[in-house]
Design an enzyme around this catalytic site. Structure first.
Site, short mmCIF file in Angstrom:
data_model
loop_
_atom_site.label_atom_id
_atom_site.label_comp_id
_atom_site.label_asym_id
_atom_site.label_seq_id
_atom_site.Cartn_x
_atom_site.Cartn_y
_atom_site.Cartn_z
N LYS A 183 9.27 22.44 -12.21
CA LYS A 183 9.15 21.46 -11.12
C LYS A 183 9.82 20.17 -11.54
CE LYS A 183 4.63 22.92 -9.23
NZ LYS A 183 3.25 22.44 -8.92
N HIS A 196 15.17 23.09 -42.28
CA HIS A 196 15.72 23.47 -43.57
C HIS A 196 17.10 24.08 -43.37
CE1 HIS A 196 12.11 22.92 -46.08
NE2 HIS A 196 11.45 23.23 -44.98
N ARG A 207 12.04 26.17 -19.60
CA ARG A 207 12.94 25.90 -18.48
C ARG A 207 12.18 25.07 -17.45
NH1 ARG A 207 11.84 29.17 -14.13
NH2 ARG A 207 10.35 30.87 -14.53
#
Length: 215
Positions: free
Chosen positions: A192, A122, A189
């Site tokens: 691996k 929105h 984040r």
């Protein structure tokens, strides 16, 4: 000119057709649409399963498809009101999953419980208008084949999750995830990444691949 273009270019007619399909200020289509229109418009494979307690807020003017042997589990919500929703073959949308288009989910994807994918946002910039009265924006979400999305994950508009990637439970994904990558956290984040040269999953200090801002 297509029938859809004809309606789009006539605001009064468009508003009337919208009212015929959906009650005012609601997302769920009228029953006659669900019973007599959607089954002939949307592409649901005969082996696909939609559990009885799924809420299908799907309308005929945007696409919705569900591939072979795919399952949408109980208490899930599928909404194509502002953008299409495509789900590939052998994919699971787990209990309580929410998918708001535009979203494209590949094949052999596992989505655990209470995952939210929303390609809709929105606008809020005009302080003279309530946010609910401002325009909506859309950026497609793409989940490529073979991914595993953990429980309680949120994936925001415009994000692509690369092939065979894993999103750890409880994560909020705001940037693109490269293929063959494990991500986690808020914001997510990289934890691996699979290295083809060594045929190993590398983690920690070995990682040099950044998350890419969503387009």
């Amino acid at each position: 000119m297509s029938f859809k273009q004809y309606i789009d270019e006539r605001p009064a007619l468009k508003q009337f057709v919208h009212w015929l399909l959906i009650p005012h200020n609601q997302a769920k289509p009228r029953r006659w649409v669900s019973w007599f229109v959607n089954p002939f418009v949307h592409k649901l494979h005969r082996t696909a399963i939609i559990r009885s307690r799924v809420r299908l807020d799907v309308l005929p003017f945007n696409a919705f498809s569900l591939g072979a042997h795919s399952i949408i589990d109980d208490f899930g919500v599928i909404n194509n009101g502002v953008g299409p929703v495509h789900i590939g073959d052998n994919t699971l949308v787990g209990i309580g999953g929410v998918v708001i288009g535009p979203v494209n989910i590949g094949s052999k994807v596992i989505m655990a419980q209470h995952v939210v994918l929303s390609g809709l946002n929105h606008s809020y910039e005009n302080v003279q208008l309530p946010i609910r009265d401002q325009r909506v924006t859309m950026r497609p979400i793409i989940v490529e084949d073979e991914c595993w999305i953990g429980a309680n994950v949120t994936i925001t508009a415009g994000v692509t999750i690369g092939r065979h990637s894993v999103v750890a439970g409880g994560s909020v994904v705001t940037r693109d995830v490269p293929p063959y990558t494990v991500v986690g956290g808020n914001p997510a984040r990289i934890l691996k990444h699979y290295d083809q040269e060594t045929d190993q999953w590398l983690k920690g200090a070995s990682l040099t691949i950044p998350l890419v801002p969503a387009a």
